[in-house]
Each structure stands twice: as C-alpha cells, then as structure tokens.
Design an enzyme around this catalytic site. Structure first.
Site, mmCIF file in Angstrom:
data_model
loop_
_atom_site.group_PDB
_atom_site.id
_atom_site.type_symbol
_atom_site.label_atom_id
_atom_site.label_comp_id
_atom_site.label_asym_id
_atom_site.label_seq_id
_atom_site.Cartn_x
_atom_site.Cartn_y
_atom_site.Cartn_z
ATOM 1 N N ASP A 36 0.821 -1.214 0.000
ATOM 2 C CA ASP A 36 0.000 0.000 0.000
ATOM 3 C C ASP A 36 0.855 1.264 0.000
ATOM 4 O OD1 ASP A 36 1.094 -0.374 2.432
ATOM 5 O OD2 ASP A 36 -0.740 -0.103 3.598
ATOM 6 N N HIS A 240 22.360 -0.239 -20.015
ATOM 7 C CA HIS A 240 21.467 0.174 -18.918
ATOM 8 C C HIS A 240 21.813 -0.556 -17.626
ATOM 9 C CE1 HIS A 240 18.170 1.888 -21.782
ATOM 10 N NE2 HIS A 240 19.222 2.673 -21.648
ATOM 11 N N ASP A 257 26.485 7.579 -15.617
ATOM 12 C CA ASP A 257 25.432 8.287 -16.355
ATOM 13 C C ASP A 257 24.354 8.591 -15.321
ATOM 14 O OD1 ASP A 257 23.380 9.196 -17.950
ATOM 15 O OD2 ASP A 257 23.550 7.591 -19.440
ATOM 16 N N ASP A 268 21.107 15.248 -18.180
ATOM 17 C CA ASP A 268 21.483 13.878 -18.570
ATOM 18 C C ASP A 268 22.971 13.876 -18.905
ATOM 19 O OD1 ASP A 268 21.621 11.299 -19.498
ATOM 20 O OD2 ASP A 268 20.311 11.604 -21.226
ATOM 21 N N HIS A 347 24.075 2.702 -30.155
ATOM 22 C CA HIS A 347 22.931 3.593 -29.904
ATOM 23 C C HIS A 347 23.071 4.861 -30.732
ATOM 24 C CE1 HIS A 347 25.516 6.050 -27.296
ATOM 25 N NE2 HIS A 347 25.881 4.944 -26.660
ATOM 26 N N HIS A 351 19.445 12.610 -28.053
ATOM 27 C CA HIS A 351 17.978 12.666 -27.999
ATOM 28 C C HIS A 351 17.568 14.004 -27.417
ATOM 29 C CE1 HIS A 351 18.462 11.926 -23.663
ATOM 30 N NE2 HIS A 351 19.342 11.003 -24.001
ATOM 31 N N HIS A 358 14.182 11.420 -22.096
ATOM 32 C CA HIS A 358 14.085 11.210 -23.551
ATOM 33 C C HIS A 358 12.865 12.007 -23.968
ATOM 34 C CE1 HIS A 358 16.337 7.137 -23.073
ATOM 35 N NE2 HIS A 358 17.128 8.173 -22.954
ATOM 36 N N GLU A 381 26.093 12.169 -27.072
ATOM 37 C CA GLU A 381 26.603 11.122 -26.202
ATOM 38 C C GLU A 381 27.184 9.915 -26.946
ATOM 39 O OE1 GLU A 381 23.440 8.865 -24.139
ATOM 40 O OE2 GLU A 381 22.029 10.380 -24.838
ATOM 41 N N TYR A 385 31.871 0.608 -26.495
ATOM 42 C CA TYR A 385 31.679 -0.401 -25.441
ATOM 43 C C TYR A 385 32.323 -1.702 -25.903
ATOM 44 C CZ TYR A 385 28.213 3.215 -24.805
ATOM 45 O OH TYR A 385 27.603 4.446 -24.694
ATOM 46 N N ARG A 402 31.486 6.453 -22.415
ATOM 47 C CA ARG A 402 30.504 7.364 -23.014
ATOM 48 C C ARG A 402 30.787 8.744 -22.428
ATOM 49 N NH1 ARG A 402 26.205 4.655 -22.317
ATOM 50 N NH2 ARG A 402 25.308 5.516 -20.412
ATOM 51 N N GLU A 404 28.743 12.407 -22.315
ATOM 52 C CA GLU A 404 27.424 12.951 -22.662
ATOM 53 C C GLU A 404 27.249 14.350 -22.093
ATOM 54 O OE1 GLU A 404 24.068 10.777 -20.962
ATOM 55 O OE2 GLU A 404 22.741 11.629 -22.482
#
Ligand code: GLY
Ligand code: MN
Ligand code: MN
Length: 435
Positions: A36, A240, A257, A268, A347, A351, A358, A381, A385, A402, A404
C-alpha cells in the site's frame, strides 16, 4: 512573465491549434511500489506543461468552444482525514486562483463534464502516455457520444494524441524552462565532480551513486531524472547497467550516467574516468576517440543543421578512430555500410531533453531529419563499449566509455549546459589528483 502566465500562454497557443477540437487530459496515476505504498508522485509531463499542476488525482478540459470557461481543472476535494496523511490540499477556490483556471471542480464530476465538452467538439485530443484505462474510457465515451449525436451530424470525428500539438511546442524551450534546465545541469555537473574526487579503488559503485544522488537532493532537485548508472570495468559496457552493486577495482574505467531532475526538468550527463585517477595508455587511446567525436559533433551543432547529420558525423569519427587504434579493420565506408561498428557502438548520438529525459518531439518528418532551431535542447553522447567477451584485441576488453553533454541551440551556435564537468583527460586527472 511569471511562471503561471507561461502555463496560461501555452494553453492559449494550444487552443488556437485545437480549432473546434477539445483537449481532455488526465494527470498521471499514482503507482504502487509495494503493498500500500506508492512511488514518489510525478505528474504527467504534458499535463504539467499545460497546467503547472503537479498533485495527484487531477484532470482537465481545455475547450476553445466553451467561450466562458475554456479551462476546467478537476482536483481531489478537501478531505481533512486524508490530508493528515498526505498533506493539506488547496480548496477549489484557492486552486482556481493559483492555477488561473476558469473553474475548478471535484474530480468526481469529471466524467459528466467531459461528455458535455465532447458533444460540441470536432475532434477529441487526449494524453496517451499513461493509464490504459483512461484511453479505453475515452474511446468508449467517444463511441457513446457519436451514437447519440450522429443523427444531427455532430460529435468528434476521432481521437488524437495531444502530443501531436504539444510535443512540437515542448521541443522549443522557453526562458523559464531553460532556467530550470540550467539548474538541473549545474547540480548534476557538481555531483559528477564530487564523485570523481571521492573515487578510489576498492569503493563500491553504489557509494558513488550515493554521492551523486545525495547532491541532487541537497541542492533542491527532486532526485535523479532517471535511474543512475554507475558501472566499473565490464559493467560499463552494459548500456542500462543500474544494479551499481560491484566493487571498483584499481585499473577500472568507471562510467557514470546520472543527473538530477529540477522543477520537473531533466539533465542527462555521462562521464567516464579511471578509478585510480590516471588513464592508462590503452584507456587514453579509446577515450580520445570518443572525446574527439563528441567535441566535433558539438562544434557542428547550430541552427539549420539536420539532427541526422550530427549522428552521421559522430559515427564517421568513431569508426575512423576505431580503425586508427586497431579496434576495427577495414574501410570506414564498408564498416558503416555493413554496420559492423555496432559491435562497439550501438545507440544513437543523442535525444531531445526536457521534462522527460528522452523528451518528446519528432526526429523525422516525412522521412526527413528535423533541422535544428534555437531553443532545442538535446544530448550528444557518443560511446564505445568493448565487453569482456568481445572479439576485440584483448587490451581493449572490459571497457565502456561514453561522454554525454546537454546542448542548447542558440541563435548563432550552441551552448553546452553541462560544460562544468571536466572531460579532457588532463582536467579529469587534475581534479582527481587534488583529492
Ligand atoms: N541516461 C539515459 C540516456 O543517456 O539516454
Ligand atoms: Mn545519459
Ligand atoms: Mn542521454
């Protein structure tokens, strides 16, 4: 313009675009986390953009056909017993004044009221992001209204996403949005610096996450704008990776990130740095490929340039760089044509960024890329990898990089909202050495 005038002026723009259509929007539902207890409440971005109303349980009608009362806001009524648990609610009158609504009604009246509004509308617009129930209900209402009024040739012709109007508006940020976004960027940039300074081998990824997220909240952000990624070594190659549970080893590169949400707006940021404060020659070689691509793309971003051309430039720079350091073999044209670069870069270059990390807004129209305009904000970005199981030369395996930043297109170029976090190798090493 005060903030509230901004919401009103957005509604006025929306009403012009609606013509004889009506917009019926539902606020985001609360989401159960366990039993709850709920997740922290976050209003639907389109609903917030048009109303400024961030509390749960709301809906609204924006109806240009209703000349007297074009903006009706529905909210939860006062309820002293519930308010003891969840906080004071404004009265309807207070809500009406504060949110410049033409009328404020109990959410219990919503279903009857939308039927009336639908009868005189040529088209029905709603938000399609959240509750499936809401979407089914809208369709069902539409069917009912049409069956009642079709003898007189009335009723909305169909249902359309409010996004078809509002997402284009959201793509060009106004001054109040840019103030919030710059603040989100500043808080996030400082948090990245704190994490770099605190980092030592043998720490755990979640300890860096704690430093970042603590700073987001300490500086008035609502928390992370998306789930923070702190990946050391091979973990940085999982795009991710959000577990953030592992120990950081000497010699690892760490990819972070993470960024704050401030007054509903996201930053971001990604940075990658060596756990022990010094890039090895191999790390330096790979990092420089990504950095050069990232800087070239930012340099190229200005009004009139197509969004797709930034990705094309990024890809070409990354592929050329990967050939130079022996990670890819062949000609750049061929490697791009047969997409074999996707072993290491899988990727897009960036964006839109705004209320959503996003953010909404088109990338293509009629099969052609959008051209950049002042007021657009997006990420740049690039990444490489190389996971531990890849076929790459061994020395490159177990590294994810990366970099960004968040870019605002200005009248004659761009502004990097996140410039305050170092990304040059020397600057990162200096910052880490001073701690
Ligand atoms: N943090 C999500 C992204 O970079 O797109
Ligand atoms: Mn990111
Ligand atoms: Mn991003």
């Amino acid at each position: 313009m005060s903030n509230l005038n901004i919401f009103k002026s957005r509604r006025e723009r929306l009403m012009k675009a609606l013509g004889n259509g009506v917009a019926i929007l539902k606020g985001a539902p609360e989401q159960i986390r366990t039993n709850d207890t709920e997740y922290p409440y976050r209003q639907d971005s389109d609903f917030f953009y048009l109303t400024g109303y961030a509390e749960p349980g709301a809906a609204c009608i924006i109806d240009p056909n209703n000349k007297e009362l074009p903006f009706t806001l529905f909210v939860l009524p006062r309820d002293p017993k519930k308010e003891v648990w969840t906080g004071w609610r404004l009265s309807f009158e207070e809500t009406r004044e504060q949110f410049e609504a033409d009328q404020v009604l109990d959410i219990a009246e919503y279903e009857t009221m939308i039927q009336n509004a639908m009868k005189s509308a040529s088209k029905l617009y709603t938000n399609l992001n959240h509750e499936k129930d809401h979407q089914y209900k809208m369709l069902d209402q539409l069917r009912q209204i049409r069956s009642q009024v079709q003898r007189n040739g009335g009723g909305p012709a169909g249902l359309e996403s409010i996004g078809s109007i509002v997402h284009g508006m959201r793509q060009i940020k106004d001054e109040s949005e840019l103030r919030a976004m710059q603040k989100a960027a500043d808080i996030s940039a400082d948090a990245h610096k704190l994490a770099m300074q605190a980092c030592k081998p043998e720490m755990y990824e979640y300890q860096l996450q704690a430093i970042l997220e603590s700073h987001f909240v300490h500086e008035g952000g609502s928390g992370p704008a998306y789930t923070s990624i702190v990946g050391a070594g091979d973990n940085a190659t999982v795009l991710h990776y959000v577990k953030n549970r592992d120990k950081i080893n000497d010699g690892d590169l760490i990819l972070i990130d993470a960024a704050a949400e401030y007054e509903m707006y996201a930053a971001d940021i990604t940075r990658t740095f060596p756990a022990n404060g010094k890039f090895s020659d191999t790390q330096r070689a790979l990092y420089t490929v990504v950095l050069n691509a990232q800087k070239a793309v930012i340099e190229a971003a200005r009004p009139g340039v197509s969004f797709q051309s930034l990705h094309d430039l990024d890809l070409r720079m990354l592929v050329d760089g990967m050939i130079d350091i022996g990670l890819l073999d062949g000609s750049a044209e061929e490697l791009i044509e047969n997409e074999s670069y996707q072993a290491y870069f899988m990727h897009k270059t960036g964006h839109w960024l705004g209320l959503d990390v996003h953010d909404m807004g088109k990338y293509m129209v009629d099969g052609k890329s959008i051209f950049l305009e002042p007021g657009m904000v997006f990420t740049v970005e690039p990444g490489i990898y190389v996971n531990s199981r890849s076929e790459a030369p061994e020395k490159y395996r177990g590294m994810g990089i990366r970099i960004e930043d968040n870019i605002l297109i200005t009248k004659d170029g761009n502004k990097v909202l996140t410039h305050a976090v170092p990304k040059e190798i020397d600057d990162i090493e200096l910052l880490m050495a001073n701690h």
